[in-house]
Scaffold this motif. Structure first.
Motif, PDB file in Angstrom:
ATOM      1  N   LEU A 243      -4.891  -0.541 -18.749  1.00  0.00           N
ATOM      2  CA  LEU A 243      -6.079  -1.090 -17.774  1.00  0.00           C
ATOM      3  C   LEU A 243      -7.246   0.176 -17.833  1.00  0.00           C
ATOM      4  CD1 LEU A 243      -3.781  -2.249 -15.124  1.00  0.00           C
ATOM      5  CD2 LEU A 243      -5.058  -3.497 -16.775  1.00  0.00           C
ATOM      6  N   VAL A 244      -6.879   1.612 -17.857  1.00  0.00           N
ATOM      7  CA  VAL A 244      -7.874   2.381 -18.099  1.00  0.00           C
ATOM      8  C   VAL A 244      -8.461   2.164 -19.480  1.00  0.00           C
ATOM      9  CG1 VAL A 244      -8.398   4.759 -18.522  1.00  0.00           C
ATOM     10  CG2 VAL A 244      -6.709   4.163 -16.845  1.00  0.00           C
ATOM     11  N   ARG A 245      -7.967   1.720 -20.558  1.00  0.00           N
ATOM     12  CA  ARG A 245      -8.799   1.321 -21.639  1.00  0.00           C
ATOM     13  C   ARG A 245      -9.796   0.279 -21.435  1.00  0.00           C
ATOM     14  NH1 ARG A 245      -4.237   2.381 -25.182  1.00  0.00           N
ATOM     15  NH2 ARG A 245      -4.205  -0.013 -25.543  1.00  0.00           N
ATOM     16  N   ALA A 246      -9.360  -0.776 -20.645  1.00  0.00           N
ATOM     17  CA  ALA A 246      -9.903  -2.111 -20.209  1.00  0.00           C
ATOM     18  C   ALA A 246     -11.248  -1.583 -19.486  1.00  0.00           C
ATOM     19  CB  ALA A 246      -9.527  -2.803 -19.412  1.00  0.00           C
ATOM     20  N   PHE A 247     -11.602  -0.618 -19.003  1.00  0.00           N
ATOM     21  CA  PHE A 247     -12.504  -0.098 -18.299  1.00  0.00           C
ATOM     22  C   PHE A 247     -13.691   0.378 -18.982  1.00  0.00           C
ATOM     23  CE2 PHE A 247      -9.986   0.209 -14.154  1.00  0.00           C
ATOM     24  CZ  PHE A 247     -10.694  -0.577 -13.261  1.00  0.00           C
ATOM     25  N   GLU A 248     -13.207   0.742 -20.207  1.00  0.00           N
ATOM     26  CA  GLU A 248     -14.043   1.390 -21.370  1.00  0.00           C
ATOM     27  C   GLU A 248     -14.878   0.291 -22.174  1.00  0.00           C
ATOM     28  OE1 GLU A 248     -11.436   4.034 -23.632  1.00  0.00           O
ATOM     29  OE2 GLU A 248     -11.300   5.245 -21.622  1.00  0.00           O
TER      30      GLU A 248
ATOM     31  N   TRP B  60       0.824  -1.342  -0.018  1.00  0.00           N
ATOM     32  CA  TRP B  60      -0.119   0.094  -0.108  1.00  0.00           C
ATOM     33  C   TRP B  60       0.879   1.349  -0.131  1.00  0.00           C
ATOM     34  CZ3 TRP B  60      -4.738   0.595  -1.652  1.00  0.00           C
ATOM     35  CH2 TRP B  60      -5.424   1.990  -1.085  1.00  0.00           C
ATOM     36  N   GLU B  61       1.738   1.302   0.835  1.00  0.00           N
ATOM     37  CA  GLU B  61       2.738   2.445   1.002  1.00  0.00           C
ATOM     38  C   GLU B  61       3.726   2.356  -0.294  1.00  0.00           C
ATOM     39  OE1 GLU B  61       2.673   0.259   3.786  1.00  0.00           O
ATOM     40  OE2 GLU B  61       0.755   1.623   4.597  1.00  0.00           O
ATOM     41  N   ASP B  62       4.093   1.343  -0.791  1.00  0.00           N
ATOM     42  CA  ASP B  62       5.042   1.297  -1.866  1.00  0.00           C
ATOM     43  C   ASP B  62       4.279   1.301  -3.307  1.00  0.00           C
ATOM     44  OD1 ASP B  62       7.518   0.670  -2.772  1.00  0.00           O
ATOM     45  OD2 ASP B  62       7.190  -1.318  -3.134  1.00  0.00           O
ATOM     46  N   GLY B  63       3.339   2.188  -3.419  1.00  0.00           N
ATOM     47  CA  GLY B  63       2.765   2.436  -4.719  1.00  0.00           C
ATOM     48  C   GLY B  63       1.351   2.091  -5.123  1.00  0.00           C
ATOM     49  N   LEU B  64       1.009   1.160  -4.411  1.00  0.00           N
ATOM     50  CA  LEU B  64      -0.510   0.616  -4.637  1.00  0.00           C
ATOM     51  C   LEU B  64      -1.486   1.632  -4.254  1.00  0.00           C
ATOM     52  CD1 LEU B  64      -2.121  -1.860  -5.318  1.00  0.00           C
ATOM     53  CD2 LEU B  64      -1.976  -2.704  -2.913  1.00  0.00           C
ATOM     54  N   SER B  65      -1.340   2.332  -3.103  1.00  0.00           N
ATOM     55  CA  SER B  65      -2.318   3.405  -2.952  1.00  0.00           C
ATOM     56  C   SER B  65      -2.407   4.301  -4.041  1.00  0.00           C
ATOM     57  CB  SER B  65      -1.947   3.903  -1.521  1.00  0.00           C
ATOM     58  OG  SER B  65      -0.707   4.868  -1.515  1.00  0.00           O
ATOM     59  N   ASP B  66      -1.276   4.903  -4.641  1.00  0.00           N
ATOM     60  CA  ASP B  66      -1.335   5.856  -5.630  1.00  0.00           C
ATOM     61  C   ASP B  66      -2.121   5.285  -6.602  1.00  0.00           C
ATOM     62  OD1 ASP B  66      -0.096   7.807  -4.074  1.00  0.00           O
ATOM     63  OD2 ASP B  66       1.804   7.137  -4.763  1.00  0.00           O
ATOM     64  N   ALA B  67      -1.653   4.106  -7.232  1.00  0.00           N
ATOM     65  CA  ALA B  67      -2.452   3.286  -8.451  1.00  0.00           C
ATOM     66  C   ALA B  67      -3.793   3.244  -8.185  1.00  0.00           C
ATOM     67  CB  ALA B  67      -1.571   1.928  -8.654  1.00  0.00           C
ATOM     68  N   TYR B  68      -4.096   2.790  -6.890  1.00  0.00           N
ATOM     69  CA  TYR B  68      -5.629   2.709  -6.533  1.00  0.00           C
ATOM     70  C   TYR B  68      -6.358   3.898  -6.812  1.00  0.00           C
ATOM     71  CZ  TYR B  68      -9.727   2.528  -3.689  1.00  0.00           C
ATOM     72  OH  TYR B  68     -10.991   2.488  -3.098  1.00  0.00           O
ATOM     73  N   ARG B  69      -5.625   5.008  -6.233  1.00  0.00           N
ATOM     74  CA  ARG B  69      -6.502   6.599  -6.215  1.00  0.00           C
ATOM     75  C   ARG B  69      -6.508   6.858  -7.931  1.00  0.00           C
ATOM     76  NH1 ARG B  69      -3.968   6.990  -1.543  1.00  0.00           N
ATOM     77  NH2 ARG B  69      -2.058   7.915  -2.358  1.00  0.00           N
ATOM     78  N   SER B  70      -5.581   6.501  -8.757  1.00  0.00           N
ATOM     79  CA  SER B  70      -5.416   6.980 -10.136  1.00  0.00           C
ATOM     80  C   SER B  70      -6.831   5.946 -10.803  1.00  0.00           C
ATOM     81  CB  SER B  70      -4.224   6.953 -10.673  1.00  0.00           C
ATOM     82  OG  SER B  70      -4.066   5.447 -10.959  1.00  0.00           O
ATOM     83  N   TYR B  71      -7.025   4.856 -10.439  1.00  0.00           N
ATOM     84  CA  TYR B  71      -7.901   4.131 -11.244  1.00  0.00           C
ATOM     85  C   TYR B  71      -9.286   4.393 -10.735  1.00  0.00           C
ATOM     86  CZ  TYR B  71      -4.192   1.283 -13.201  1.00  0.00           C
ATOM     87  OH  TYR B  71      -3.157   1.074 -14.095  1.00  0.00           O
ATOM     88  N   LEU B  72      -9.538   4.981  -9.328  1.00  0.00           N
ATOM     89  CA  LEU B  72     -10.818   5.226  -9.023  1.00  0.00           C
ATOM     90  C   LEU B  72     -11.321   6.500  -9.836  1.00  0.00           C
ATOM     91  CD1 LEU B  72     -10.648   5.707  -5.154  1.00  0.00           C
ATOM     92  CD2 LEU B  72     -12.106   4.228  -6.366  1.00  0.00           C
ATOM     93  N   GLU B  73     -10.548   7.060 -10.407  1.00  0.00           N
ATOM     94  CA  GLU B  73     -11.311   8.014 -11.612  1.00  0.00           C
ATOM     95  C   GLU B  73     -11.687   7.304 -12.627  1.00  0.00           C
ATOM     96  OE1 GLU B  73      -8.230  10.975 -12.278  1.00  0.00           O
ATOM     97  OE2 GLU B  73      -7.781  11.235 -10.296  1.00  0.00           O
ATOM     98  N   ALA B  74     -11.147   6.244 -13.071  1.00  0.00           N
ATOM     99  CA  ALA B  74     -11.564   5.559 -14.157  1.00  0.00           C
ATOM    100  C   ALA B  74     -12.814   4.848 -13.936  1.00  0.00           C
ATOM    101  CB  ALA B  74     -10.290   4.540 -14.699  1.00  0.00           C
TER     102      ALA B  74
END
Length: 127
Positions: free
Chosen positions: A120-125, A18-32
């Motif tokens: 992965l963002v495109r996959a959500f589409e 979570w502290e090693d980048g997972l939290s940042d990735a999670y927040r970015s995907y929440l927008e998608a």
């Protein structure tokens, strides 16, 4: 169940990530994932973040990861697969599988890998 509870439960044995980048990735995907049901959004964002981190941990396209790191990457990918099976429409599940295949194919042929986040963002589409 709140988004915090979903994420907390799914991070069992993955807390250090979570502290090693997972939290940042999670927040970015929440927008998608804003177009999906609100109850599914945290699971979908976490699934994408776990794939991104899992691929990074495995060292896909680079030097092979050490066994413990490789296994942690496998755990991330397995957990994301289960989250997608629970929360994503079939078309999105297939689009995620294709994104991972594209990353793997690029690594196997020693081609530069596409940006995983874009795939992965495109996959959500694909809903």
């Amino acid at each position: 169940m709140s988004a915090v509870n979903v994420v907390t439960r799914e991070l069992e044995r993955l807390e250090g990530l979570w502290e090693d980048g997972l939290s940042d990735a999670y927040r970015s995907y929440l927008e998608a994932v804003g177009e999906f049901e609100s109850a599914d959004q945290p699971r979908l964002a976490l699934a994408a973040a776990l794939i991104e981190v899992g691929i990074r941990l495995q060292g896909l396209g680079g030097r092979a990861a050490a066994a413990p790191t490789l296994l942690m990457g496998d755990l991330c990918l397995a957990r994301s697969s289960r989250l997608l099976a629970d929360a994503a429409p079939h078309n999105v599940q297939v689009a995620f599988a294709r994104a991972i295949e594209e990353m793997s194919a690029a690594a196997a042929s020693e081609r530069p890998a596409p940006q995983i986040r874009n795939l992965l963002v495109r996959a959500f589409e694909a809903r």
